[in-house]
Write an enzyme that holds these catalytic residues in place. Structure first.
Site, mmCIF file in Angstrom:
data_model
loop_
_atom_site.group_PDB
_atom_site.id
_atom_site.type_symbol
_atom_site.label_atom_id
_atom_site.label_comp_id
_atom_site.label_asym_id
_atom_site.label_seq_id
_atom_site.Cartn_x
_atom_site.Cartn_y
_atom_site.Cartn_z
ATOM 1 N N GLY A 52 31.940 21.762 -24.091
ATOM 2 C CA GLY A 52 32.023 20.647 -23.266
ATOM 3 C C GLY A 52 31.089 20.854 -21.879
ATOM 4 O O GLY A 52 29.783 20.284 -21.986
ATOM 5 N N SER A 53 31.389 21.960 -21.147
ATOM 6 C CA SER A 53 30.440 22.310 -20.074
ATOM 7 C C SER A 53 29.155 22.985 -20.559
ATOM 8 O O SER A 53 28.231 22.743 -19.667
ATOM 9 C CB SER A 53 30.954 23.357 -19.138
ATOM 10 N N CYS B 82 20.588 11.144 -18.407
ATOM 11 C CA CYS B 82 21.513 10.180 -18.682
ATOM 12 C C CYS B 82 22.667 10.529 -17.556
ATOM 13 O O CYS B 82 23.014 9.560 -17.124
ATOM 14 C CB CYS B 82 21.787 9.700 -20.062
ATOM 15 N N GLU C 226 31.542 14.348 -16.677
ATOM 16 C CA GLU C 226 30.126 14.339 -16.240
ATOM 17 C C GLU C 226 30.059 15.435 -15.482
ATOM 18 O O GLU C 226 29.283 15.494 -14.315
ATOM 19 C CB GLU C 226 30.055 13.122 -15.316
HETATM 20 C C1 LIG Z 1 38.581 10.774 -20.563
HETATM 21 C C2 LIG Z 1 37.403 11.416 -20.774
HETATM 22 C C3 LIG Z 1 36.327 10.856 -21.096
HETATM 23 C C4 LIG Z 1 34.947 11.405 -21.627
HETATM 24 N N1 LIG Z 1 33.946 10.676 -21.990
HETATM 25 C C5 LIG Z 1 32.794 11.236 -22.447
HETATM 26 C C6 LIG Z 1 31.763 10.710 -23.075
HETATM 27 O O1 LIG Z 1 31.758 9.420 -23.233
HETATM 28 N N2 LIG Z 1 30.750 11.308 -23.646
HETATM 29 C C7 LIG Z 1 30.788 12.581 -23.739
HETATM 30 O O2 LIG Z 1 29.801 13.222 -23.943
HETATM 31 N N3 LIG Z 1 31.601 13.415 -22.973
HETATM 32 C C8 LIG Z 1 32.775 12.736 -22.503
HETATM 33 N N4 LIG Z 1 33.827 13.282 -22.030
HETATM 34 C C9 LIG Z 1 33.855 14.760 -22.097
HETATM 35 C C10 LIG Z 1 33.664 15.474 -20.628
HETATM 36 O O3 LIG Z 1 32.273 15.415 -20.161
HETATM 37 C C11 LIG Z 1 34.121 17.279 -20.573
HETATM 38 O O4 LIG Z 1 35.336 17.049 -20.737
HETATM 39 C C12 LIG Z 1 33.339 17.938 -19.475
HETATM 40 O O5 LIG Z 1 32.026 18.136 -19.628
HETATM 41 C C13 LIG Z 1 34.102 19.424 -19.654
HETATM 42 O O6 LIG Z 1 34.152 19.866 -20.659
HETATM 43 P P1 LIG Z 1 35.545 20.538 -21.525
HETATM 44 O O7 LIG Z 1 36.531 19.623 -21.300
HETATM 45 O O8 LIG Z 1 35.144 21.235 -22.952
HETATM 46 O O9 LIG Z 1 35.804 21.677 -20.478
HETATM 47 P P2 LIG Z 1 35.422 23.122 -20.369
HETATM 48 O O10 LIG Z 1 33.958 23.256 -20.519
HETATM 49 O O11 LIG Z 1 36.040 24.058 -21.490
HETATM 50 O O12 LIG Z 1 35.903 23.584 -19.146
HETATM 51 C C14 LIG Z 1 37.156 24.290 -18.630
HETATM 52 C C15 LIG Z 1 37.096 24.940 -17.534
HETATM 53 O O13 LIG Z 1 36.215 25.932 -17.397
HETATM 54 C C16 LIG Z 1 35.593 25.788 -16.310
HETATM 55 N N5 LIG Z 1 34.138 26.611 -16.698
HETATM 56 C C17 LIG Z 1 33.480 26.325 -17.939
HETATM 57 N N6 LIG Z 1 32.319 27.042 -17.683
HETATM 58 C C18 LIG Z 1 32.077 27.551 -16.805
HETATM 59 C C19 LIG Z 1 31.453 28.422 -15.822
HETATM 60 N N7 LIG Z 1 30.434 28.874 -16.440
HETATM 61 N N8 LIG Z 1 31.748 29.045 -14.752
HETATM 62 C C20 LIG Z 1 32.990 28.741 -14.364
HETATM 63 N N9 LIG Z 1 33.842 27.831 -14.711
HETATM 64 C C21 LIG Z 1 33.785 27.155 -15.993
HETATM 65 C C22 LIG Z 1 35.268 24.275 -15.998
HETATM 66 O O14 LIG Z 1 34.838 23.956 -14.805
HETATM 67 C C23 LIG Z 1 36.690 24.055 -16.194
HETATM 68 O O15 LIG Z 1 37.658 24.129 -15.030
HETATM 69 C C24 LIG Z 1 34.899 12.618 -21.388
HETATM 70 C C25 LIG Z 1 36.043 13.561 -21.046
HETATM 71 C C26 LIG Z 1 37.308 12.687 -20.809
HETATM 72 C C27 LIG Z 1 38.475 13.684 -20.351
#
Ligand SMILES: Cc1cc2nc3c(=O)[nH]c(=O)nc-3n(C[C@H](O)[C@H](O)[C@H](O)COP(=O)(O)OP(=O)(O)OC[C@H]3O[C@@H](n4cnc5c(N)ncnc54)[C@H](O)[C@@H]3O)c2cc1C
Length: 386
Positions: free
Chosen positions: A139-140, A240, A365
């Site tokens: 994700g991130s 984007c 985002e």
């Molecule tokens: C309803 C919804 C719609 C979405 N729509 C889209 C879409 O259209 N297209 C798309 O591609 N994505 C989409 N997303 C995905 C969204 O962009 C991701 O959920 C987001 O980037 C976070 O990734 P993750 O959920 O895997 O969390 P993770 O990356 O697993 O993060 C979990 C927690 O760990 C923290 N964390 C992670 N890395 C670090 C670090 N290095 N240091 C400190 N803290 C950290 C984060 O801040 C967070 O609090 C959507 C998400 C939702 C919920």
């Protein structure tokens, strides 16, 4: 009482066209979207009947030029996002993904043929797009993506899973980012291609009036002409995301405004201990905090928009505004829920719906914390992300 919050007369900083755009979207949201939204929220559905109207109003890719797009200023585009999200974050998400993620990918990185084929249809709302970057395990850190694209003669073969994809199951075209021997590239994958499927994620407590899907790609063969020729590496998807984050900066103000106005009216109308809630100092302090943060967020958004129109905005500046405006909007929604007491937990008022929606907006985002780290890196020169 006015439906606006404009303590610093920011309206005077807008061009006539920007004011008119905001007014027409506000009227669309109030007359056509709000009557549907609670029901859609409870049924976990997007009000799809609004899509053609949104296209007619020029809300898709409104900031893009040519190919049937409205070519409005960045501030006008921001105001569209603000008014949509004053209704529901799901409305703004649909438009953001369509315009800033899917259409922008094609507009910025696509071939002339791809632009002509997709953009006019998408601007009109006749074709929906989605943007597949996030994966179940990435994700991130999208650079860790596992989706692969392998060249096979005149085709590419894609395998992988994308998760949390807005508009996924209603999209005619998915912008899918995948690793190739040549680094990360973008592909236009069309609905109905063998091996490609989209499955909706149910059970969300947040952004219920929005479609969120998982995209599965199993040996999907796309012609070489489906590759976005100009995008190389993570700069493609990140550019984007920067567009979409910009819209969120404004959208969050809309959600906060609805929560603040609801709390203000409620506090004026309801009495306890023989006096209106609004007459108690602690309640006033909450209302004043909400108004102060909305006013600051408006100024941040306006200035960012003008920098964007001048072609001078830096991604880190967008990060600062996204982090601030969404974080504050979430706080405002929680405070408004508190001011409403027990009434704050039912759908008679829009506050809890916005509060729950903003949990997603704070996460997608780029999470609040990821933007903290991006700005931290920018000001210290030291990377705390890895
Ligand atoms: C309803 C919804 C719609 C979405 N729509 C889209 C879409 O259209 N297209 C798309 O591609 N994505 C989409 N997303 C995905 C969204 O962009 C991701 O959920 C987001 O980037 C976070 O990734 P993750 O959920 O895997 O969390 P993770 O990356 O697993 O993060 C979990 C927690 O760990 C923290 N964390 C992670 N890395 C670090 C670090 N290095 N240091 C400190 N803290 C950290 C984060 O801040 C967070 O609090 C959507 C998400 C939702 C919920």
């Amino acid at each position: 009482m006015s439906d606006d919050v404009d303590y610093y007369r920011i309206d005077e900083l807008l061009a006539e066209e920007e004011r008119m755009t905001a007014a027409s979207v506000r009227s669309f949201v109030e007359r056509e979207a709000l009557p549907l939204i609670e029901d859609c929220h409870s049924r976990e559905e997007f009000p799809r009947q609004l899509i053609p109207r949104m296209g007619e109003l020029g809300l898709f890719g409104a900031h893009l030029k040519g190919y049937g797009c409205a070519g409005l200023s960045a501030v006008a585009y921001g105001l569209i996002c603000q008014e949509l999200e004053a209704g529901d974050s799901g409305l703004r998400s649909m438009a953001s993904v369509q315009g800033s993620l899917a259409m922008y990918s094609i507009w910025r990185w696509g071939s002339e043929e791809q632009k002509r084929r997709w953009l006019p249809e998408m601007a009109a709302g006749r074709m929906i797009g989605c943007f597949g970057l996030t994966e179940p395990d990435h994700g991130s850190d999208p650079g860790g993506m596992e989706t692969r694209a392998r060249r096979d003669g005149s085709h590419w073969v894609l395998n992988g899973t994308k998760r949390w994809i807005t508009n996924g199951s209603i999209a005619a075209v998915a912008v899918v980012w995948a690793k190739t021997d040549d680094g990360i590239r973008g592909f236009l994958v069309e609905r109905g291609m063998p091996g490609f499927s989209a499955h909706d994620i149910k059970g969300k407590f947040s952004l219920r009036a929005s479609i969120t899907s998982e995209l599965v790609l199993e040996d999907v063969r796309v012609p070489a002409s489906s590759l976005l020729p100009e995008a190389q590496g993570l700069a493609g998807p990140f550019s984007c995301l920067n567009q979409a984050r910009y819209g969120i900066v404004w959208g969050a103000i809309g959600a906060a405004r609805t929560c603040y106005l609801t709390a203000l009216r409620y506090a004026q109308a309801r009495s306890q201990f023989g006096r209106p809630l609004a007459s108690f100092q602690l309640v006033q302090a909450k209302l004043v905090h909400m108004l102060s943060e909305i006013t600051k967020a408006q100024l941040v958004a306006w200035r960012l928009g003008r920098l964007k129109d001048a072609g001078q905005v830096r991604p880190e500046q967008v990060s600062l505004a996204k982090r601030n405006n969404v974080g504050q909007a979430l706080d405002i929604a929680r405070l408004a829920r508190d001011v409403l007491g027990a009434s704050g937990i039912v759908n008679e008022y829009p506050v809890i719906r916005h509060m729950l929606n903003l949990e997603t907006v704070n996460t997608y985002e780029g999470t609040y914390d990821m933007h903290t780290l991006i700005i931290g890196r920018d000001i210290t020169g030291l990377d705390a992300i890895r």
